[in-house]
Write a protein that holds these residues in place. Structure first.
Motif, PDB file in Angstrom:
ATOM      1  N   ARG A 416      -5.070  27.791 -94.873  1.00  0.00           N
ATOM      2  CA  ARG A 416      -5.227  26.840 -95.995  1.00  0.00           C
ATOM      3  C   ARG A 416      -6.384  27.228 -96.905  1.00  0.00           C
ATOM      4  O   ARG A 416      -6.401  26.868 -98.074  1.00  0.00           O
ATOM      5  CB  ARG A 416      -5.463  25.432 -95.454  1.00  0.00           C
ATOM      6  CG  ARG A 416      -4.250  24.804 -94.801  1.00  0.00           C
ATOM      7  CD  ARG A 416      -4.610  23.471 -94.185  1.00  0.00           C
ATOM      8  NE  ARG A 416      -3.480  22.896 -93.466  1.00  0.00           N
ATOM      9  CZ  ARG A 416      -3.571  21.870 -92.629  1.00  0.00           C
ATOM     10  NH1 ARG A 416      -4.754  21.306 -92.413  1.00  0.00           N
ATOM     11  NH2 ARG A 416      -2.511  21.405 -92.015  1.00  0.00           N
ATOM     12  N   HIS A 417      -7.361  27.944 -96.332  1.00  0.00           N
ATOM     13  CA  HIS A 417      -8.561  28.295 -97.097  1.00  0.00           C
ATOM     14  C   HIS A 417      -8.553  29.754 -97.554  1.00  0.00           C
ATOM     15  O   HIS A 417      -9.584  30.270 -97.966  1.00  0.00           O
ATOM     16  CB  HIS A 417      -9.807  28.023 -96.253  1.00  0.00           C
ATOM     17  CG  HIS A 417      -9.912  26.599 -95.804  1.00  0.00           C
ATOM     18  ND1 HIS A 417     -10.054  25.548 -96.675  1.00  0.00           N
ATOM     19  CD2 HIS A 417      -9.880  26.046 -94.554  1.00  0.00           C
ATOM     20  CE1 HIS A 417     -10.103  24.402 -96.000  1.00  0.00           C
ATOM     21  NE2 HIS A 417     -10.002  24.691 -94.709  1.00  0.00           N
ATOM     22  N   LEU A 418      -7.382  30.403 -97.478  1.00  0.00           N
ATOM     23  CA  LEU A 418      -7.267  31.771 -97.954  1.00  0.00           C
ATOM     24  C   LEU A 418      -6.707  31.790 -99.371  1.00  0.00           C
ATOM     25  O   LEU A 418      -5.923  30.918 -99.759  1.00  0.00           O
ATOM     26  CB  LEU A 418      -6.342  32.590 -97.045  1.00  0.00           C
ATOM     27  CG  LEU A 418      -6.739  32.716 -95.568  1.00  0.00           C
ATOM     28  CD1 LEU A 418      -5.713  33.568 -94.832  1.00  0.00           C
ATOM     29  CD2 LEU A 418      -8.118  33.307 -95.428  1.00  0.00           C
ATOM     30  N   ASN A 419      -7.102  32.788-100.136  1.00  0.00           N
ATOM     31  CA  ASN A 419      -6.531  32.959-101.460  1.00  0.00           C
ATOM     32  C   ASN A 419      -5.070  33.376-101.310  1.00  0.00           C
ATOM     33  O   ASN A 419      -4.780  34.365-100.629  1.00  0.00           O
ATOM     34  CB  ASN A 419      -7.310  34.029-102.229  1.00  0.00           C
ATOM     35  CG  ASN A 419      -6.839  34.183-103.646  1.00  0.00           C
ATOM     36  OD1 ASN A 419      -5.776  34.732-103.893  1.00  0.00           O
ATOM     37  ND2 ASN A 419      -7.639  33.715-104.595  1.00  0.00           N
ATOM     38  N   PRO A 420      -4.125  32.657-101.920  1.00  0.00           N
ATOM     39  CA  PRO A 420      -2.701  32.946-101.687  1.00  0.00           C
ATOM     40  C   PRO A 420      -2.255  34.306-102.212  1.00  0.00           C
ATOM     41  O   PRO A 420      -1.269  34.860-101.724  1.00  0.00           O
ATOM     42  CB  PRO A 420      -1.989  31.805-102.439  1.00  0.00           C
ATOM     43  CG  PRO A 420      -2.987  31.309-103.440  1.00  0.00           C
ATOM     44  CD  PRO A 420      -4.331  31.508-102.811  1.00  0.00           C
ATOM     45  N   LEU A 421      -2.971  34.862-103.193  1.00  0.00           N
ATOM     46  CA  LEU A 421      -2.577  36.141-103.761  1.00  0.00           C
ATOM     47  C   LEU A 421      -3.047  37.314-102.902  1.00  0.00           C
ATOM     48  O   LEU A 421      -2.265  38.203-102.550  1.00  0.00           O
ATOM     49  CB  LEU A 421      -3.125  36.288-105.180  1.00  0.00           C
ATOM     50  CG  LEU A 421      -2.817  37.606-105.893  1.00  0.00           C
ATOM     51  CD1 LEU A 421      -1.310  37.755-106.110  1.00  0.00           C
ATOM     52  CD2 LEU A 421      -3.563  37.687-107.221  1.00  0.00           C
ATOM     53  N   SER A 422      -4.317  37.297-102.533  1.00  0.00           N
ATOM     54  CA  SER A 422      -4.905  38.430-101.800  1.00  0.00           C
ATOM     55  C   SER A 422      -4.881  38.258-100.291  1.00  0.00           C
ATOM     56  O   SER A 422      -4.993  39.229 -99.548  1.00  0.00           O
ATOM     57  CB  SER A 422      -6.351  38.644-102.254  1.00  0.00           C
ATOM     58  OG  SER A 422      -7.143  37.509-101.915  1.00  0.00           O
ATOM     59  N   GLY A 423      -4.766  36.996 -99.833  1.00  0.00           N
ATOM     60  CA  GLY A 423      -4.840  36.733 -98.393  1.00  0.00           C
ATOM     61  C   GLY A 423      -6.250  36.773 -97.846  1.00  0.00           C
ATOM     62  O   GLY A 423      -6.469  36.674 -96.636  1.00  0.00           O
ATOM     63  N   LEU A 424      -7.244  36.873 -98.734  1.00  0.00           N
ATOM     64  CA  LEU A 424      -8.648  36.909 -98.324  1.00  0.00           C
ATOM     65  C   LEU A 424      -9.238  35.501 -98.338  1.00  0.00           C
ATOM     66  O   LEU A 424      -8.735  34.616 -99.040  1.00  0.00           O
ATOM     67  CB  LEU A 424      -9.454  37.811 -99.265  1.00  0.00           C
ATOM     68  CG  LEU A 424      -9.106  39.302 -99.241  1.00  0.00           C
ATOM     69  CD1 LEU A 424      -9.851  40.045-100.354  1.00  0.00           C
ATOM     70  CD2 LEU A 424      -9.445  39.908 -97.890  1.00  0.00           C
ATOM     71  N   PRO A 425     -10.316  35.271 -97.563  1.00  0.00           N
ATOM     72  CA  PRO A 425     -10.978  33.961 -97.575  1.00  0.00           C
ATOM     73  C   PRO A 425     -11.348  33.529 -98.999  1.00  0.00           C
ATOM     74  O   PRO A 425     -11.832  34.339 -99.797  1.00  0.00           O
ATOM     75  CB  PRO A 425     -12.223  34.193 -96.714  1.00  0.00           C
ATOM     76  CG  PRO A 425     -11.830  35.305 -95.798  1.00  0.00           C
ATOM     77  CD  PRO A 425     -10.933  36.190 -96.594  1.00  0.00           C
ATOM     78  N   GLY A 426     -11.105  32.246 -99.278  1.00  0.00           N
ATOM     79  CA  GLY A 426     -11.396  31.700-100.598  1.00  0.00           C
ATOM     80  C   GLY A 426     -12.777  31.075-100.679  1.00  0.00           C
ATOM     81  O   GLY A 426     -13.636  31.301 -99.828  1.00  0.00           O
ATOM     82  N   ASN A 427     -12.990  30.228-101.688  1.00  0.00           N
ATOM     83  CA  ASN A 427     -14.331  29.746-102.025  1.00  0.00           C
ATOM     84  C   ASN A 427     -15.006  28.932-100.925  1.00  0.00           C
ATOM     85  O   ASN A 427     -16.210  29.065-100.711  1.00  0.00           O
ATOM     86  CB  ASN A 427     -14.278  28.922-103.315  1.00  0.00           C
ATOM     87  CG  ASN A 427     -14.184  29.808-104.537  1.00  0.00           C
ATOM     88  OD1 ASN A 427     -14.807  30.863-104.584  1.00  0.00           O
ATOM     89  ND2 ASN A 427     -13.381  29.415-105.520  1.00  0.00           N
TER      90      ASN A 427
END
Length: 593
Positions: A416-427
């Motif tokens: 839920r907390h990953l960037n949907p485009l890159s699959g990397l952790p988000g903010n």
């Protein structure tokens, strides 16, 4: 005057007499070096190391054993060393492991088999399950099949087996697959500078993954610096040994509490790299209590238990709190259902039917490791209970269903907390990570990465190609960072803004690697015409048409080497100044403040 050849002969004769004198007088010293857990600093055991007389050329153990081999006295020397070691350690009433070096040609010797018996060990108040035979990998084993039978015989008696100096000798991988040791000791040459050598780091990581699924424990020998130890902890290596931990001494040394605190602190920091993932949740958090039976319980007793408890799928077999084996319901009824099976097994102890090597994991094992071990089992054992132990005693069980449900729950929550485009952790995850590093005292560098003129590229080539470019950058960052032996965290702030947090100040090579990799593949995101002329035409911020070159990267780096930050807002404000300076250049570049 004697010629050179005669001098050598005289010298060898003198050394031969000196060696025989050492052997006859038993003039061998034993020193002990501890092996400890790289998870919590707990003692695994001591390796008994033999040394010759202090002022002799044979003080060096390599010379001592080399000369014994030449004179055909290897058996006599090894026997003397073992007796000296066991005699020195017997007064401690050892409850720890004792690692004894054994040449592979000696362990197969009939004199060794007859001499190293349980009765022999009783004289020193030592049990076979405290002995670990270290078999060096430097010497080849020609008859693998015969050697395997010998090793299995020792294992059946309770002895443990370690392959020593893995990575330095002849038949290591074949030997491992054939005899399935309890431990593998990595040669110190593989450990040296592992914190700086990406190739060694990757190689040891591969060994670790192999041992994870084969239930073999890895021991790193020759650890000489804190940074080497930290790199090994980050990989997940089970145990360590070396001068940084403790030099060999003629008594059993205790482990320095400061060292234990360093190990515990590093493991805590390692867990903080992951937030609510299966790499941090312990199997002890999801275990359940389960009925167990004694090894003497008969087939009739087991049948009655299963009939009275229809939902029970298996029974751990426990002897005086120690795990002995496991009997699963489906396998039990399959055995009874064979011709004569009922008559054969109904009144006999369950120990003859049970699996005496079920998958067992310690309470502190993380779910990702348990999952790997579980799926690596043979197909017929894939859904058997996973046994949980604590302090080497039976504690409970986990089913594959429990494991899958919890792992899926954790991964979904994390996603839920990953960037949907890159699959990397988000903010959210980035902010949590930055806050931890700001309040910590460890060395770190924060790299802010973005694409120069990304908006222009998007305007000309469209959002779909822009998304492809962002995914390309994300994979470039992950691939390049993984080549270096530094702990790191990669996040996607949003748009073309990315972040890498590295636990080191030595990041120039990482930055250069990222830029070179990114630039080498960027042409595939442009048309041939645009690549040939070296620019695209688009409107600038003032609405005027302008030529823009092929996109590149700007990497702005901030460290805590010379300053600290009170919070992430102060860090963000300071970083914007560095990024602005970096943007003044029109090609891919990096600037570390």
């Amino acid at each position: 005057m004697p010629n050179k050849h005669n001098s050598i002969l005289i010298r060898e004769k003198d050394m031969g007499e000196e060696f025989m004198d050492i052997l006859q007088k038993g003039d061998i010293r034993t020193v002990f070096q501890p092996l400890i857990s790289l998870k919590d600093g707990e003692l695994l055991g001591y390796e008994a190391l033999s040394r010759g007389p202090e002022k002799s050329v044979f003080k060096n153990p390599e010379k001592l054993f080399e000369f014994a081999r030449v004179l055909g006295k290897l058996w006599d020397l090894e026997l003397l060393c073992r007796i000296k070691a066991l005699d020195s350690i017997s007064g401690y009433n050892p409850s720890f492991n004792i690692f004894l070096n054994v040449d592979p040609h000696i362990i197969d010797d009939e004199k060794f088999r007859k001499g190293f018996t349980k009765d022999f060990l009783k004289e020193y108040n030592i049990n076979p399950d405290s002995i670990v035979f270290e078999i060096t990998e430097k010497n080849s084993v020609k008859d693998i099949a015969g050697f395997k039978k010998v090793i299995e015989n020792y294992k059946d008696q309770g002895y443990k087996i370690a392959i020593d100096d893995m990575g330095s000798g002849f038949s290591g991988l074949k030997l491992i697959t054939e005899i399935h040791p309890h431990f593998i000791k990595l040669d110190m040459n593989l450990i040296r500078d592992i914190d700086k050598d990406g190739l060694k780091y990757a190689l040891i990581k591969t060994f670790y993954d192999f041992c994870l699924v084969t239930d073999i424990k890895l021991i790193a020998e020759g650890i000489e610096t804190e940074n080497e130890m930290n790199a090994l902890i980050d990989i997940g290596i089970d145990y360590g040994q070396g001068y940084f931990i403790q030099r060999p001494l003629e008594f059993l040394p205790t482990i320095d509490k400061n060292l234990i605190n360093l190990i515990i602190a590093r493991n805590i920091k390692k867990k903080e790299l992951y937030i609510n993932k299966s790499a941090t949740v312990l199997v002890g958090d999801i275990y359940r209590k389960s009925m167990s039976i004694d090894p003497t319980c008969t087939g009739a007793g087991v049948l009655e238990i299963f009939n009275l408890n229809p939902t029970l799928l298996g029974l751990p077999v426990v002897d005086n709190r120690k795990l002995s084996g496991l009997i699963m319901k489906d396998k039990f009824f399959a055995k009874l259902g064979t011709q004569y099976g009922y008559a054969l097994y109904i009144n006999r102890p369950i120990s003859i039917l049970m699996d005496n090597r079920p998958l067992s994991v310690d309470y502190e094992t993380t779910l990702d490791i348990v999952s790997k071990k579980a799926v690596a089992r043979n197909e017929e054992a894939l859904y058997d209970y996973i046994i949980v132990t604590r302090d080497s005693e039976y504690f409970g069980i986990v089913t594959v269903k429990d494991l899958l449900e919890k792992t899926t729950e954790l991964e979904v929550n994390y996603a839920r907390h990953l960037n949907p485009l890159s699959g990397l952790p988000g903010n959210l995850l980035i902010e949590q990570k930055l806050s931890r590093f700001i309040t910590d005292t460890a060395s770190f560098t924060i790299l802010y990465i973005d694409i120069n003129d990304f908006k222009v590229y998007n305007d000309v080539y469209g959002f779909e190609n822009g998304d492809r470019l962002l995914q390309y950058l994300a994979s470039t960052l992950a691939g390049c960072a993984s080549k270096f032996p530094f702990r790191h965290f990669i996040g996607h702030i949003g748009g073309d803004d990315f972040i890498i947090i590295v636990e080191s100040y030595d990041v120039a090579e990482i930055c250069q690697s990222i830029i070179e990799t990114f630039d080498s593949g960027i042409s595939s995101f442009y048309s041939d015409n645009d690549i040939d002329r070296g620019y695209i035409i688009s409107k600038n911020r003032r609405g005027e048409e302008e030529k823009f070159g092929v996109v590149g990267l700007s990497i702005a780096g901030i460290t805590n080497k010379c300053r600290s930050f009170k919070d992430i807002y102060e860090l963000s404000e300071y970083s914007s100044k560095i990024k602005k300076r970096c943007k003044e250049k029109y090609c891919s570049c990096f600037l570390i403040e």
